[in-house]
Scaffold this active site. Structure first.
Site: not given
Length: 211
Positions: A110, A113-115
């Site tokens: 991602c 961000c950190s999906c």
């Protein structure tokens, strides 16, 4: 859809660069404002880390290896089956399944961000959220995978999938040799979190795991 391998600069919030510090800063702000109950937050984290974790994804992979009809359905439209299995919810509203083959190795990132597919894999590991991984795996995926211990053959293409708030991905690793007689429960024990992100592979079973 797969990332086009171009590097983009994205604006970032004015939070500490280290992911763990960002989380702590946000938690402190929200707690101070009375918007978050720390006890409830701890319970949510415990649920995703210890009660869900990657075992849900491993069950899906094992069944796809064992059941051709289930595999085809998952590759075509996985959401009805995931809902039926109960592997659905926040951070997993829309999942796309991608399958590793001799010709293609898939890896997920991602870049913003950190999906991450929480209902299938639990909470993302620290390296997945790091700025270094998010930037480098797009530009030099083979080099990054080599640092994870994966030597992808030159005749195998590497496809990078960029998760978003709308779409998250699950990689189905290749089934290892020596697993023909294993049931789904035993197969699931072989599947690792990293193999379902694409930064690992499933190792052939040892004598203990095959029995």
């Amino acid at each position: 859809m797969p990332h086009d391998h171009h590097d983009h600069d994205h604006p970032h919030a004015l939070l500490p660069p280290e992911p763990a510090l960002r989380v702590k800063a946000l938690e402190t702000i929200l707690t101070d404002k009375g918007l978050v109950d720390p006890a409830a937050l701890d319970e949510i984290i415990d649920t995703y880390q210890n009660k869900i974790g990657p075992q849900n994804g491993a069950k899906v992979v094992a069944r796809m290896w064992s059941d051709p009809a289930f595999r085809e359905a998952m590759l075509t439209d996985p959401m009805p089956l995931l809902e039926e299995l109960g592997f659905y919810g926040r951070q997993g509203e829309h999942i796309v399944i991608v399958e590793n083959t001799d010709d293609v190795h898939n890896v997920v990132v991602c870049t913003l961000c950190s999906c991450y597919p929480w209902p299938l894999l639990g909470i993302p590991p620290g390296w997945y959220k790091s700025d270094a991984y998010r930037a480098r795996v797009v530009r030099e995926p083979r080099k990054v995978l080599a640092e994870f211990g994966l030597d992808i053959p030159e005749d195998t293409s590497v496809r990078v999938w960029d998760s978003t708030a709308e779409v998250r991905y699950l990689v189905v690793p290749q089934r290892p040799a020596g697993t023909d007689g294993m049931d789904e429960e035993a197969l699931a024990k072989l599947v690792t979190r990293d193999s379902m992100v694409g930064t690992g592979i499933v190792q052939a079973p040892t004598q203990d795991s095959a029995s």
